[in-house]
Design a protein around this motif. Structure first.
Motif, mmCIF file in Angstrom:
data_model
loop_
_atom_site.group_PDB
_atom_site.id
_atom_site.type_symbol
_atom_site.label_atom_id
_atom_site.label_comp_id
_atom_site.label_asym_id
_atom_site.label_seq_id
_atom_site.Cartn_x
_atom_site.Cartn_y
_atom_site.Cartn_z
ATOM 1 N N UNK A 67 0.850 -1.180 0.000
ATOM 2 C CA UNK A 67 0.000 0.000 0.000
ATOM 3 C C UNK A 67 0.889 1.233 0.000
ATOM 4 N N UNK A 68 0.356 2.315 -0.515
ATOM 5 C CA UNK A 68 1.004 3.624 -0.468
ATOM 6 C C UNK A 68 0.059 4.566 0.231
ATOM 7 N N UNK A 69 0.515 5.138 1.331
ATOM 8 C CA UNK A 69 -0.320 6.059 2.085
ATOM 9 C C UNK A 69 -0.195 7.457 1.501
ATOM 10 N N UNK A 70 -1.333 8.047 1.182
ATOM 11 C CA UNK A 70 -1.355 9.435 0.732
ATOM 12 C C UNK A 70 -1.534 10.397 1.895
ATOM 13 N N UNK A 71 -2.158 9.936 2.966
ATOM 14 C CA UNK A 71 -2.240 10.723 4.195
ATOM 15 C C UNK A 71 -2.613 9.798 5.331
ATOM 16 N N UNK A 72 -2.174 10.168 6.547
ATOM 17 C CA UNK A 72 -2.506 9.409 7.755
ATOM 18 C C UNK A 72 -2.769 10.424 8.862
ATOM 19 N N UNK A 73 -4.005 10.476 9.335
ATOM 20 C CA UNK A 73 -4.366 11.393 10.411
ATOM 21 C C UNK A 73 -4.116 10.717 11.760
ATOM 22 N N UNK A 102 11.234 9.663 10.080
ATOM 23 C CA UNK A 102 11.917 8.382 10.008
ATOM 24 C C UNK A 102 11.559 7.522 8.814
ATOM 25 N N UNK A 103 10.295 7.614 8.355
ATOM 26 C CA UNK A 103 9.841 6.712 7.292
ATOM 27 C C UNK A 103 9.255 7.442 6.083
ATOM 28 N N UNK A 104 9.249 8.762 6.106
ATOM 29 C CA UNK A 104 8.688 9.508 4.990
ATOM 30 C C UNK A 104 7.196 9.353 4.844
ATOM 31 N N UNK A 105 6.506 8.967 5.932
ATOM 32 C CA UNK A 105 5.062 8.761 5.860
ATOM 33 C C UNK A 105 4.333 10.082 6.103
ATOM 34 N N UNK A 106 3.325 10.402 5.292
ATOM 35 C CA UNK A 106 2.647 11.702 5.376
ATOM 36 C C UNK A 106 1.614 11.764 6.511
ATOM 37 N N UNK A 107 2.114 11.627 7.749
ATOM 38 C CA UNK A 107 1.229 11.734 8.909
ATOM 39 C C UNK A 107 0.805 13.176 9.120
ATOM 40 N N UNK A 108 -0.432 13.362 9.552
ATOM 41 C CA UNK A 108 -1.027 14.665 9.819
ATOM 42 C C UNK A 108 -1.546 14.687 11.257
#
Length: 278
Positions: A112-118, A131-137
């Motif tokens: 999976x590729x995350x486009x956003x994570x709230x 650390x992981x380049x994940x687009x957490x909001x």
């Protein structure tokens, strides 16, 4: 230098690994542990060409029946732990709602590729982004359960678009004895692909087989899918599912790019990304 060695091989689409209900690879020494609880999966079909530019280099859309899917997944994260240490009760426990796409890398590994994570924890968002380049909001969030009825609410604080909201309410139905091939495709995902430090990463995960339930969608008012750069959903979702949850283990990431694996990248996807940057 041998001039023929510098000739780039023609791009050949990756052959995806089989979809399996259980993890294809075990993880003996997890770098990260957590539990995902009270999950609701909502999915819409989208054209692969619409999402290809949104994937990291070296990844292409994973398809089922010629289409791919955008997922809105709401749940409770529970006790994130590092390197075998006990999970954190406060900083590692929070509501989450993510928007995700489905990918295959140059080695044929599905993910999976995350486009956003709230998330309601600013510290968790900062660590995951760095650390992981994940687009957490960072968002104001709540999960409420009343019998078989579950509601998830989110309003983004940082970064923008500030105020992007999602409100989702479902009623949990009967357990699914044997999920359909599409339901396996949408839920049995054993890795994520992300972009960090100039590289595309493949982060494998492992967990028990999902216990899936039918779910009735009572309310879905959402800005997050559109804010993630995806076409806004039109019509009813093609799939709404619920699961009480699973414990999850993540391994260290490995390269997932076409360049690092020695395979060529889809030239159409590369051109689409370049047009998006210009």
């Amino acid at each position: 230098m041998d001039r023929n060695a510098a000739v780039r091989q023609p791009w050949v689409p990756p052959v995806p690994e089989p979809v399996t209900a259980g993890p294809p690879r075990g993880i003996d020494r997890p770098v990260l542990t957590q539990s995902w609880l009270d999950l609701t999966f909502v999915h819409w079909a989208v054209e692969p060409a619409a999402v290809s530019p949104l994937l990291p280099p070296g990844c292409v859309p994973d398809t089922h029946g010629g289409v791919t899917y955008a997922g809105l997944i709401a749940f409770r994260m529970h006790r994130i732990g590092w390197f075998g240490l006990p999970g954190l009760p406060y900083f590692g426990t929070f509501p989450e709602t993510n928007v995700r796409l489905y990918s295959v890398d140059a080695a044929g590994r599905r993910g999976v590729v995350f486009r956003s994570l709230e998330t309601s924890r600013l510290a968790a968002a900062l660590v995951a982004r760095a650390g992981f380049g994940l687009p957490y909001m960072w968002a104001r969030m709540a999960v409420r359960r009343d019998g078989r009825r579950i509601s998830y609410a989110s309003a983004r604080r940082w970064p923008g678009p500030r105020g992007a909201r999602s409100r989702l309410t479902v009623t949990v139905g009967a357990r699914i004895a044997e999920p359909t091939p599409l339901e396996h495709f949408l839920t049995a995902r054993w890795a994520l692909h992300s972009r960090a430090f100039g590289r595309t990463l493949h982060l494998p995960n492992s967990h028990p087989r999902w216990a899936l339930y039918r779910a009735g969608l009572e309310e879905c008012r959402d800005d997050l899918v559109g804010a993630a750069g995806l076409p806004r959903p039109e019509g009813e979702p093609v799939s709404v599912l619920y699961s009480p949850g699973v414990p999850v283990r993540f391994a260290l990431p490995s390269p997932g790019t076409a360049e690092e694996s020695g395979a060529a990248e889809d030239p159409g996807a590369r051109r689409s990304r370049e047009r998006g940057r210009s």
